[in-house]
Scaffold this active site. Sequence first.
Site, mmCIF file in Angstrom:
data_model
loop_
_atom_site.group_PDB
_atom_site.id
_atom_site.type_symbol
_atom_site.label_atom_id
_atom_site.label_comp_id
_atom_site.label_asym_id
_atom_site.label_seq_id
_atom_site.Cartn_x
_atom_site.Cartn_y
_atom_site.Cartn_z
ATOM 1 N N THR A 286 36.868 -6.355 -6.169
ATOM 2 C CA THR A 286 37.432 -5.245 -5.408
ATOM 3 C C THR A 286 36.379 -4.180 -5.150
ATOM 4 O O THR A 286 35.438 -4.004 -5.931
ATOM 5 C CB THR A 286 38.567 -4.549 -6.170
ATOM 6 O OG1 THR A 286 38.032 -3.964 -7.373
ATOM 7 C CG2 THR A 286 39.696 -5.482 -6.499
ATOM 8 N N ASP A 287 36.561 -3.451 -4.044
ATOM 9 C CA ASP A 287 35.909 -2.157 -3.978
ATOM 10 C C ASP A 287 36.522 -1.317 -5.092
ATOM 11 O O ASP A 287 37.606 -1.606 -5.603
ATOM 12 C CB ASP A 287 36.117 -1.514 -2.607
ATOM 13 C CG ASP A 287 35.027 -0.506 -2.271
ATOM 14 O OD1 ASP A 287 34.381 0.013 -3.210
ATOM 15 O OD2 ASP A 287 34.832 -0.222 -1.086
ATOM 16 N N TRP A 288 35.845 -0.254 -5.478
ATOM 17 C CA TRP A 288 36.223 0.497 -6.669
ATOM 18 C C TRP A 288 37.584 1.178 -6.453
ATOM 19 O O TRP A 288 37.736 2.047 -5.611
ATOM 20 C CB TRP A 288 35.135 1.497 -7.003
ATOM 21 C CG TRP A 288 34.082 0.979 -7.938
ATOM 22 C CD1 TRP A 288 33.586 1.631 -9.036
ATOM 23 C CD2 TRP A 288 33.395 -0.281 -7.901
ATOM 24 N NE1 TRP A 288 32.641 0.848 -9.670
ATOM 25 C CE2 TRP A 288 32.515 -0.332 -8.998
ATOM 26 C CE3 TRP A 288 33.456 -1.389 -7.056
ATOM 27 C CZ2 TRP A 288 31.699 -1.427 -9.275
ATOM 28 C CZ3 TRP A 288 32.636 -2.488 -7.323
ATOM 29 C CH2 TRP A 288 31.780 -2.498 -8.414
#
EC number: 3.2.1.21
Length: 772
Positions: A286-288
Site C-alpha cells: 500500500t501507499d502509506w
Amino acid sequence: MLTSWGKTGFVLALALGGRAAENVITSDTFFYGESPPVYPSPEGTGAGDWASAYTKARAFVAQLSDDEKIQLTAGVSSNTACSGFIQPIDRLGFPGICMSDAGNGLRGTDYVNGWSSGISVGASWNRDLAHSRGAYMGQEYRKKGVNMILGPVVGPLGRVALGGRNWEGYAADPYLSGVLVSESVKGLQSQKVATSVKHFIANEQETNRNPTTDSERNVVQSVSSNIDDKTMHELYLWPFQDAVLAGATNLMCSYNRVNNSYACQNSKLLNGVLKTELGFQGYVVTDWGAQHAGIASANAGLDVVMPRSSTWNSNLTTAIANGTMEASRLDDMITRLMATWYYLDQDTEFPSPGVGMPSSPSAAHQAVIATSPEAKPILLQSAIESHVLVKNTDGALPLKSPKLISVFGYDAYAPLTYDLGNNFDFSSTRVRSDLYKNGTLYVGGGSGLNSPAYIDAPIDAIKRRAYEDGSSVLWDFTSENPSVDYTSDVCLVFINAYATEGYDRQALSDTHSDSVVENIAGNCSNTIVVVHNAGIRTAEAWVDHANVTAIIYAHLPGQDIGRALVRLLYGESNFSGRLPYTVAKNSSDYGSLLEPSQPEGKYQYFPQSDFSEGVYIDYRAFDKDGIVPQYAFGYGLSYTTFEYSDLKISKNSDGVPSIYPAKASILPGGNPHLFDELVTVTAKIRNTGNVDGQEVAQLYVGIPDGPVRQLRGFDKVLIESGSSATVTFSLTRRDLSTWDANAQEWSLQRGTYKIFVGRDSRDLPLEETLVF
C-alpha cells in the site's frame, strides 16, 4: 477469466448532467459492481527468471509459524529513518526490510546526493542516462541499507495539467514514461535494490486523494478515477507493464479509488490485471495509510500494508479459520515478499537494513558515506539534460564574454536553511503557493524530496565563471521591479513553478513572477529567463516580448543546478533536452484537463473524476482539437541544426501478421508475443550546424481509428558538425496495436498506418505509410 470494465466506450454511465444535491449518495453500495470482481488472487508461479527465488521463498515460508507469517504482512516502527520497515525473523536469519523515499534520491539522511527529478529524466529523452542515474542512485540506497526504493513514479502520468505530483513522473506520454521507467528499474535493481513502482493506478490528482471530513463531520471518500478498459491499457497501464517487463519487484497501490473501488482493494486491478494479465511475480504494498479494508483487501490481491495495519494482524488467522480467507493466500503474500528478497540476492552481502538511516541526524550516529566520485559525471549530465531551450533569438545564447551580467529573481540563490528534506505535508487541499521564494528550486515537495550533498545555486556558479572571465556581476533577488544597469550585456531572470505532494497547483503561471520578467525585460534588451519548473509553466505574459531573447525550462536538476546551467549558458555543453509535455499558449487550451475534479452535487461524499476524454491527453488532445501549442511535446532547441532524410520502413517477416498475438505462457510483462518486433524504421540525420550536438529523433505512429499520432520510438544520437547518423526504430506488436475490450487482447488494425519521424510531435518532416 478476466472481466472487462466495459466492452465499448466509457465504463460508468454516471448521470453527469443531473448531479443534484438533493440526491446525495451516502453509501458506497450505490457503486457496487462498477469495478468487476476477480477472484481468487493468483499465486506467484516463479515465471521468467523468478524460479530460483520462488524455490527459496517457499522453503523459507514453510518454516514460519502463523504468527511469523502475519508479522511479515505489515510494517512496524523502527529506530531508523526508514519510511517503512518489515521486522526481522531472527531465528531464520532474516534481518528485515528497510523501505525508503524516494525516486530522486534518499530523503532525510546525510552523505547522499540530490539527483535530478523524474520530470528532468523525462526532459532528457535519454535511455542510457536513465539507466546510469538509476544505477548510481541504487549504489547509495544499498550502502545505506535500504532494501527498497519507494519509486520510480509513472502514476501520475500527467493527465491533469495542474497535477501536484506530475514532476515525480517522467512524461505525459505512456511510451516515453515506459521506456524511462524500464531503464530506471534495470539500473536501480542492478545494484540489488528493489524498486516500488508507483502509484498503481490512475492516480492523476492530489485533490481528494485521501478521505477527509467536511464541516458537518461527514466523511468524503477519496476521488474515484472512472476509466474504461481501453484507456486504462493504452495510457495508464502501459508504463507499469514496461516496469513489470523490466523486472520490477514491487508495485505500490495508490490512494485513489478506481471505478469506485479503492485501488488497494480493487480485485480487478490487482488480481486480474497485474497478477494475471501482466504475470507480476513481486508483491503489492500500500501507499502509506491506503488500506481501507481488512480481509477483503488481502483477497483482492494486496500483500503488504504500510506503515502498519490495524485490521490484519490476528484477524488473518481468524479469517483462515472461519473460511473467509484461504491459508494459501497468506502463504502467497509472504512468498511474494520473500521471493523479491531472494530475487535480488539480498540474502547475501547486503548491508544491515537501515544501517545508514539514523532516526535523527542530530543524534549521535555512525557516518555511512554513500556518495562516490564515480557518480559525479552522471549527476552533472543528468542536470545538464534536464534543461530545455525553447527560445533563442538572434543567437542570444551561448553567452559571448559578457562584461556585465545582471542577475534577478528569487530563484537564483541557495535556500537559506537546509534540513535534509524532512519537511513535507500530506494534506489534500489546494492552498499552496505556486512559486517557491525561499531559494532555487532543485526538487519538488513531499515524499519525493531528496537530501543533496550540497546545492550549487545558479548565482554561485555564475560568480565562479565571472571570476574566471573577469566579468562583473550585479544582482537583486527580492525586488519585483528592480533597477537595471543600462550597460548590462545580459540580464538573467530566475523564476520557478513549485509543486508538491498533497496539493494540486492553482495555476500554470503566477503574476509575481510574470511581473518580475516583464519589468526587467522592459529595461534590458537581452533578457534571458530561466524557469525551474515542477510541471508545465505557461509564459503567455512575456514569451513574445521583444527583449526576452531566450527562455530555458530547466525543470528540477538536483544539486548541480548551477554548474549545469552555466555550462549550457556559455556553450561548454549543448542543449539536448526536449519537453516531456505540451506547453499551451493559454491555460484554457488544456480544457477539462487543466484542473483536478472536485466533489460536487450528488457525489459530494464520493468525488468522481471521469476520464471521458479517453486516450486524448496532452499532445493527443491538442492534435484532436486542432489547438496550436506554444511549444509542442518533444520540442527543444540546440546550438546546432539538423536535417532529416531517407526514411525507410521494412516489415520483419513476409505475410500479414495475425490480428491478435499468438497464445503463450504469461511471463512478467504479459504475453511475450506482444513484444515481437514487426517493423524496422530507419532515417538519416545530418548535423548542418557549426557545433557538435545531440538530436532526439522521434517516431510517431498514426494507428487507424486512433489519435493522429502517438509516440512509438525515439533515439538520442550525438552527431558531429557536418556529419550524419542513421537512427533505427523497432516497432513491436504492442506499439502497433490497440486494446480490444471485447476480446481482452491487443489487436493489430487492418488498414493503413502512418509513420512520422522528426524533431517533435508537430515538426515531422518525414512521413510514409505502412499497410497491414
